[in-house]
Design an enzyme around this catalytic site. Structure first.
Site, PDB file in Angstrom:
ATOM      1  N   LYS A  83      45.022  15.684  83.261  1.00  0.00           N
ATOM      2  CA  LYS A  83      44.574  16.568  84.340  1.00  0.00           C
ATOM      3  C   LYS A  83      44.281  17.927  83.724  1.00  0.00           C
ATOM      4  CE  LYS A  83      45.991  16.825  89.165  1.00  0.00           C
ATOM      5  NZ  LYS A  83      47.155  16.957  90.051  1.00  0.00           N
TER       6      LYS A  83
HETATM    7  O1  G3P Z   1      47.064  17.018  94.234  1.00  0.00           O
HETATM    8  C1  G3P Z   1      47.113  18.400  94.424  1.00  0.00           C
HETATM    9  C2  G3P Z   1      48.284  18.788  95.211  1.00  0.00           C
HETATM   10  O2  G3P Z   1      49.477  18.475  94.560  1.00  0.00           O
HETATM   11  C3  G3P Z   1      48.280  20.187  95.685  1.00  0.00           C
HETATM   12  O3  G3P Z   1      48.817  20.127  96.941  1.00  0.00           O
HETATM   13  O4  G3P Z   1      49.912  20.896  98.960  1.00  0.00           O
HETATM   14  O5  G3P Z   1      50.231  22.144  96.791  1.00  0.00           O
HETATM   15  O6  G3P Z   1      48.061  22.238  98.002  1.00  0.00           O
HETATM   16  P1  G3P Z   1      49.275  21.440  97.705  1.00  0.00           P
END
Ligand code: G3P
Length: 215
Positions: A83
């Site tokens: 990633k």
């Molecule tokens: O896959 C990306 C994710 O982990 C980010 O999520 O909820 O931190 O915006 P969030």
């Protein structure tokens, strides 16, 4: 639509992997922090539980550093995908890793142009962050729709992972757009199983069963 889990909590992954519904896993430093175990061990176990792509993120800010980290991470298991955050250095790393046969997932994508660049650099996956766009007052799913249209126009093979998913409605919207993959916090996946009428129906069947002659 493929379903990835967006978590590094091994017990949660084990629970859902056993349903056969999990096609891959995405992790990031914040998710690994929540797992509170050595990341090498965590990633090894996740890759054992889920044979599909498991994303592990690099932390270096320059392409050379990213390449060094990527080469170490792919040593963990065959299904590790690297990633890489969007940016010039990141896309240099994506290009170099592609030439080495190492697959990448370009993360922290918030616009169609960023997704276009990721595809041109040779990423296998691109991850637009829908929830964070919504939080900032933009329609996150509109960006997904645009990315899918642009990719189709040019036959890019990069798959779109709808990321930063916050609720089951995001999954329906992603499905209606034909997005390749959604990566889900287990909370969202769990919620998808639920419906109040299912609970009512189960209770009624159990109640009826009590009065069914057993002999
Ligand atoms: O896959 C990306 C994710 O982990 C980010 O999520 O909820 O931190 O915006 P969030």
């Amino acid at each position: 639509m493929k379903v990835f889990l967006d978590t590094a909590i091994v017990d949660e992954i084990r629970e859902f992997a056993a349903t056969g519904l999990v096609d891959g896993v995405t992790t990031n430093p914040s998710l690994l922090k929540r797992a509170q175990a050595p990341y090498g061990e965590v990633l090894t176990e996740i890759c054992r539980l889920v044979p599909g792509p498991v994303s592990a993120e690099v932390l270096a800010e320059d392409a050379a550093g990213m390449l060094g980290e990527a080469r170490e991470l792919v040593g963990i298991a065959e299904n590790i995908v690297i990633k890489i955050p969007m940016g010039v250095e990141g896309m240099r790393a994506v290009r170099a890793l592609r030439e080495e046969g190492i697959e990448t997932n370009v993360t922290l994508v918030f616009s169609t142009n960023q997704a276009l660049l990721a595809a041109k650099a040779g990423a296998r996956f691109v991850s637009p962050f829908i929830g964070r766009l919504d939080d900032a007052g933009h329609a996150g799913m509109d960006v997904v729709a645009e990315i899918l249209e642009v990719y189709a126009n040019y036959d890019f093979e990069t798959e779109v992972i709808v990321a930063s998913v916050r609720h089951p409605l995001h999954v329906i919207e992603a499905g209606l757009l034909g997005a390749d993959i959604v990566t889900l916090p287990t909370k969202v996946l769990r919620a998808m199983f639920e419906h109040p009428l299912t609970d009512v129906g189960k209770a009624k069947f159990l109640e009826a069963w009590r009065d069914v002659p057993k002999q």
